[in-house]
Design an enzyme around this catalytic site. Structure first.
Site: not given
Length: 244
Positions: A15-16, A62, A66, A102, A125, A127, A129, A206
């Site tokens: 993760s970032f 994440t 979520k 988000d 998707g 979910g 996000a 990303y």
């Protein structure tokens, strides 16, 4: 006392967030702040994290929690309630409030690259996000549908996506984890040969910088964008939420 922030999710070693916020703390002189990853095997482990870390001030959330995290919160912001997904938690006066940054991050990153022929979006998707992306598209007045393994009133099954689908939808947004490092050979199962220069392919992933989904779309001339800028925008928003 040290102020603790962190990320909850599953398999989040790549993760970032930890690097981003650790650097942010250093740049802003927030020397009393630290950021940790909390890799949860199941959402029930969330209560253990709370018990172990009474100095928690804020969390990011994440995949895949979520939506399921909502049951553990005391309150939701109006936007998080409408979206049905949370990616930011603020701790205040012993209460946990869920927010969604988000949708903000996606909208801000998508808007500058939209062209007049980008009329409708297909969200890959369903979910948390994907729900945030749908909310942002509503705010931009862009009609959308979902793509998933199952079909319902506003969902197209992957195996039904064909040339006509690509005529009807000019924006394709990958909200699945397919293609995330280290499994970079994965990609959503759609017929990439129908992408054209009139299409926009956006991947929330990303890492890697260019997923197989984006590579295949770009090869056919589509405009492409990854999720890095969205992530930065949503992280900045999270920091503002925590420090209100």
């Amino acid at each position: 006392m040290t102020r603790l922030y962190g990320l909850i999710g599953k398999n989040i070693g790549h993760s970032f967030s930890k690097k981003y916020f650790t650097e942010r703390f250093a740049q802003t002189g927030a020397n009393d702040c630290i950021y940790e990853n909390f890799d949860l095997a199941q959402i029930d482990d969330f209560n253990t994290i709370l018990a172990k870390h009474p100095n928690l001030c804020g969390l990011n959330v994440t995949i895949p929690y979520k939506e399921t995290i909502i049951a553990y919160l005391d309150e939701l912001s109006n936007k998080a309630q409408k979206i049905g997904a949370v990616n930011v938690i603020r701790f205040k006066n012993g209460k946990l409030k869920g927010y969604n940054s988000d949708a903000y991050g996606f909208k801000k990153s998508l808007k500058p690259i939209l062209e007049s022929h980008h009329k409708k979006a297909l969200i890959l998707g369903t979910g948390g996000a994907a729900k945030a992306v749908a909310f942002a598209l509503q705010e931009l007045n862009i009609p959308y549908a979902f793509a998933s393994r199952k079909t319902d009133s506003n969902t197209i099954a992957y195996h039904h996506i064909n040339a006509t689908t690509f005529d009807n939808f000019q924006i394709f947004i990958n909200c699945t984890p397919l293609g995330t490092a280290p499994k970079t050979e994965d990609n959503p199962d759609i017929p990439y040969e129908y992408f054209t220069e009139k299409h926009l392919a956006y991947d929330l992933i990303y890492n890697p910088e260019e997923t197989l989904f984006l590579k295949k779309a770009k090869k056919k001339g589509a405009k492409t964008k990854n999720g890095w800028q969205m992530l930065v925008f949503q992280a900045e928003k999270a920091w503002r939420i925590w420090n209100r």
